[in-house]
Design a protein around this motif. Structure first.
Motif, PDB file in Angstrom:
ATOM      1  N   GLU A  71      -4.074   3.578  20.319  1.00 51.17           N
ATOM      2  CA  GLU A  71      -3.467   3.837  21.642  1.00 51.17           C
ATOM      3  C   GLU A  71      -2.023   3.264  21.848  1.00 51.17           C
ATOM      4  O   GLU A  71      -1.149   4.255  22.347  1.00 51.17           O
ATOM      5  CB  GLU A  71      -4.472   3.303  22.640  1.00 51.17           C
ATOM      6  CG  GLU A  71      -5.661   3.797  22.928  1.00 51.17           C
ATOM      7  CD  GLU A  71      -6.652   2.986  23.729  1.00 51.17           C
ATOM      8  OE1 GLU A  71      -6.352   1.916  24.346  1.00 51.17           O
ATOM      9  OE2 GLU A  71      -7.753   3.556  23.890  1.00 51.17           O
ATOM     10  N   ILE A  74       0.293   5.887  20.102  1.00 47.80           N
ATOM     11  CA  ILE A  74       0.227   7.230  20.976  1.00 47.80           C
ATOM     12  C   ILE A  74       1.238   6.994  22.104  1.00 47.80           C
ATOM     13  O   ILE A  74       2.026   7.993  22.346  1.00 47.80           O
ATOM     14  CB  ILE A  74      -1.123   7.835  21.500  1.00 47.80           C
ATOM     15  CG1 ILE A  74      -1.969   8.171  20.393  1.00 47.80           C
ATOM     16  CG2 ILE A  74      -1.014   8.701  22.303  1.00 47.80           C
ATOM     17  CD1 ILE A  74      -3.529   8.314  20.753  1.00 47.80           C
ATOM     18  N   THR A  75       1.256   5.976  22.653  1.00 40.27           N
ATOM     19  CA  THR A  75       2.188   5.455  23.423  1.00 40.27           C
ATOM     20  C   THR A  75       3.492   5.551  23.208  1.00 40.27           C
ATOM     21  O   THR A  75       4.451   5.928  23.850  1.00 40.27           O
ATOM     22  CB  THR A  75       1.882   4.072  24.267  1.00 40.27           C
ATOM     23  OG1 THR A  75       0.524   4.151  24.859  1.00 40.27           O
ATOM     24  CG2 THR A  75       2.799   3.504  25.393  1.00 40.27           C
ATOM     25  N   ASN A  76       3.776   4.914  22.090  1.00 43.16           N
ATOM     26  CA  ASN A  76       5.072   4.920  21.357  1.00 43.16           C
ATOM     27  C   ASN A  76       5.620   6.310  21.048  1.00 43.16           C
ATOM     28  O   ASN A  76       6.749   6.538  21.282  1.00 43.16           O
ATOM     29  CB  ASN A  76       5.005   3.859  19.884  1.00 43.16           C
ATOM     30  CG  ASN A  76       4.793   2.398  20.546  1.00 43.16           C
ATOM     31  OD1 ASN A  76       5.092   2.037  21.638  1.00 43.16           O
ATOM     32  ND2 ASN A  76       4.431   1.687  19.515  1.00 43.16           N
ATOM     33  N   ALA A  77       4.671   6.996  20.449  1.00 48.71           N
ATOM     34  CA  ALA A  77       5.092   8.696  20.065  1.00 48.71           C
ATOM     35  C   ALA A  77       5.316   9.234  21.434  1.00 48.71           C
ATOM     36  O   ALA A  77       6.313  10.002  21.443  1.00 48.71           O
ATOM     37  CB  ALA A  77       3.813   9.211  19.371  1.00 48.71           C
ATOM     38  N   ARG A  78       4.621   9.158  22.629  1.00 46.91           N
ATOM     39  CA  ARG A  78       4.960   9.712  23.778  1.00 46.91           C
ATOM     40  C   ARG A  78       6.352   9.315  24.171  1.00 46.91           C
ATOM     41  O   ARG A  78       7.332  10.130  24.535  1.00 46.91           O
ATOM     42  CB  ARG A  78       4.018   9.387  24.703  1.00 46.91           C
ATOM     43  CG  ARG A  78       2.671  10.454  24.491  1.00 46.91           C
ATOM     44  CD  ARG A  78       1.609  10.068  25.678  1.00 46.91           C
ATOM     45  NE  ARG A  78       0.635  10.966  25.267  1.00 46.91           N
ATOM     46  CZ  ARG A  78      -0.719  10.733  25.543  1.00 46.91           C
ATOM     47  NH1 ARG A  78      -0.997   9.516  26.087  1.00 46.91           N
ATOM     48  NH2 ARG A  78      -1.665  11.493  25.177  1.00 46.91           N
ATOM     49  N   LYS A  79       6.626   8.235  23.932  1.00 41.14           N
ATOM     50  CA  LYS A  79       7.984   7.523  24.475  1.00 41.14           C
ATOM     51  C   LYS A  79       9.130   8.166  23.668  1.00 41.14           C
ATOM     52  O   LYS A  79      10.221   8.479  24.333  1.00 41.14           O
ATOM     53  CB  LYS A  79       8.281   6.199  24.357  1.00 41.14           C
ATOM     54  CG  LYS A  79       7.291   5.267  25.505  1.00 41.14           C
ATOM     55  CD  LYS A  79       7.251   3.610  25.267  1.00 41.14           C
ATOM     56  CE  LYS A  79       6.577   2.951  26.499  1.00 41.14           C
ATOM     57  NZ  LYS A  79       6.532   1.603  25.855  1.00 41.14           N
ATOM     58  N   ILE A  81       9.101  11.027  22.018  1.00 35.20           N
ATOM     59  CA  ILE A  81       9.109  12.578  22.307  1.00 35.20           C
ATOM     60  C   ILE A  81       9.735  12.465  23.547  1.00 35.20           C
ATOM     61  O   ILE A  81      10.622  13.555  23.984  1.00 35.20           O
ATOM     62  CB  ILE A  81       7.751  13.164  22.346  1.00 35.20           C
ATOM     63  CG1 ILE A  81       7.327  13.209  20.951  1.00 35.20           C
ATOM     64  CG2 ILE A  81       7.765  14.453  22.871  1.00 35.20           C
ATOM     65  CD1 ILE A  81       5.750  13.504  20.922  1.00 35.20           C
ATOM     66  N   ALA A  82       9.436  11.816  24.789  1.00 36.93           N
ATOM     67  CA  ALA A  82      10.071  12.020  25.852  1.00 36.93           C
ATOM     68  C   ALA A  82      11.641  11.546  25.720  1.00 36.93           C
ATOM     69  O   ALA A  82      12.555  12.261  26.686  1.00 36.93           O
ATOM     70  CB  ALA A  82       9.460  11.084  26.914  1.00 36.93           C
ATOM     71  N   SER A  85      13.641  14.542  24.476  1.00 34.89           N
ATOM     72  CA  SER A  85      13.870  15.782  25.180  1.00 34.89           C
ATOM     73  C   SER A  85      15.101  15.789  26.127  1.00 34.89           C
ATOM     74  O   SER A  85      15.692  15.082  26.552  1.00 34.89           O
ATOM     75  CB  SER A  85      12.671  15.784  26.315  1.00 34.89           C
ATOM     76  OG  SER A  85      11.387  15.914  25.538  1.00 34.89           O
TER      77      SER A  85
END
Length: 85
Positions: A71, A74-79, A81-82, A85
Protein backbone atom coordinates in the motif's frame (compact mmCIF):
# COMPACT_ATOMS: atom_id res chain seq x y z
CA UNK A 1 -6.13 -41.41 4.74
CA UNK A 2 -4.75 -44.77 5.84
CA UNK A 3 -7.99 -46.45 4.79
CA UNK A 4 -7.67 -44.94 1.33
CA UNK A 5 -4.01 -45.96 1.05
CA UNK A 6 -4.80 -49.51 2.15
CA UNK A 7 -7.70 -49.76 -0.32
CA UNK A 8 -5.48 -48.42 -3.11
CA UNK A 9 -2.77 -50.97 -2.32
CA UNK A 10 -5.34 -53.77 -2.16
CA UNK A 11 -6.92 -52.69 -5.45
CA UNK A 12 -3.52 -52.86 -7.14
CA UNK A 13 -3.41 -56.55 -6.29
CA UNK A 14 -6.83 -57.14 -7.84
CA UNK A 15 -7.89 -58.04 -11.38
CA UNK A 16 -6.12 -56.51 -14.40
CA UNK A 17 -8.94 -54.01 -15.00
CA UNK A 18 -7.93 -52.31 -11.72
CA UNK A 19 -4.54 -51.52 -13.22
CA UNK A 20 -5.58 -49.53 -16.28
CA UNK A 21 -4.33 -45.98 -16.83
CA UNK A 22 -7.81 -44.52 -17.15
CA UNK A 23 -10.80 -45.38 -14.96
CA UNK A 24 -13.96 -46.34 -16.79
CA UNK A 25 -17.12 -44.22 -16.79
CA UNK A 26 -18.67 -46.71 -14.36
CA UNK A 27 -15.68 -46.33 -12.00
CA UNK A 28 -16.00 -42.53 -12.15
CA UNK A 29 -19.72 -42.79 -11.44
CA UNK A 30 -19.16 -45.18 -8.54
CA UNK A 31 -16.40 -43.02 -7.03
CA UNK A 32 -18.50 -39.85 -7.31
CA UNK A 33 -21.49 -41.52 -5.71
CA UNK A 34 -19.35 -42.96 -2.93
CA UNK A 35 -17.78 -39.58 -2.18
CA UNK A 36 -21.21 -37.95 -1.95
CA UNK A 37 -22.79 -40.77 0.06
CA UNK A 38 -19.98 -40.90 2.62
CA UNK A 39 -19.65 -37.14 3.08
CA UNK A 40 -16.05 -37.28 1.87
CA UNK A 41 -16.28 -34.01 -0.08
CA UNK A 42 -17.57 -32.04 2.91
CA UNK A 43 -15.02 -33.62 5.23
CA UNK A 44 -12.10 -33.00 2.86
CA UNK A 45 -13.25 -29.41 2.39
CA UNK A 46 -13.45 -28.86 6.15
CA UNK A 47 -9.92 -30.22 6.60
CA UNK A 48 -8.59 -27.95 3.85
CA UNK A 49 -10.34 -24.88 5.29
CA UNK A 50 -8.90 -25.63 8.73
CA UNK A 51 -5.39 -25.96 7.28
CA UNK A 52 -5.73 -22.69 5.35
CA UNK A 53 -7.01 -20.81 8.40
CA UNK A 54 -4.14 -22.18 10.51
CA UNK A 55 -1.62 -21.08 7.88
CA UNK A 56 -3.15 -17.60 7.73
CA UNK A 57 -3.21 -17.30 11.52
CA UNK A 58 0.43 -18.40 11.71
CA UNK A 59 1.56 -15.78 9.18
CA UNK A 60 -0.99 -13.04 9.89
CA UNK A 61 1.61 -10.44 11.00
CA UNK A 62 3.88 -11.08 8.01
CA UNK A 63 0.90 -10.85 5.67
CA UNK A 64 -0.24 -7.58 7.25
CA UNK A 65 3.29 -6.15 7.01
CA UNK A 66 3.52 -7.14 3.36
CA UNK A 67 0.13 -5.60 2.61
CA UNK A 68 1.16 -2.34 4.33
CA UNK A 69 4.39 -2.25 2.29
CA UNK A 70 2.44 -2.74 -0.94
CA UNK A 71 0.00 0.00 0.00
CA UNK A 72 2.91 2.39 0.75
CA UNK A 73 4.48 1.55 -2.61
CA UNK A 74 1.19 2.22 -4.41
CA UNK A 75 0.75 5.53 -2.59
CA UNK A 76 4.30 6.58 -3.50
CA UNK A 77 3.82 5.51 -7.12
CA UNK A 78 0.61 7.57 -7.38
CA UNK A 79 2.46 10.62 -6.01
CA UNK A 80 5.24 10.18 -8.56
CA UNK A 81 2.73 9.77 -11.41
CA UNK A 82 0.70 12.79 -10.22
CA UNK A 83 3.89 14.90 -10.01
CA UNK A 84 4.97 13.89 -13.51
CA UNK A 85 1.68 14.95 -15.09
Amino acid sequence: MKLWADAHTQAGKGPAWFRTDKPSAKEHETAAGCKLDTGYVKAAHAVEVRAQKAAIDKTKKALADRQAAHERAITNARKVIAGAS
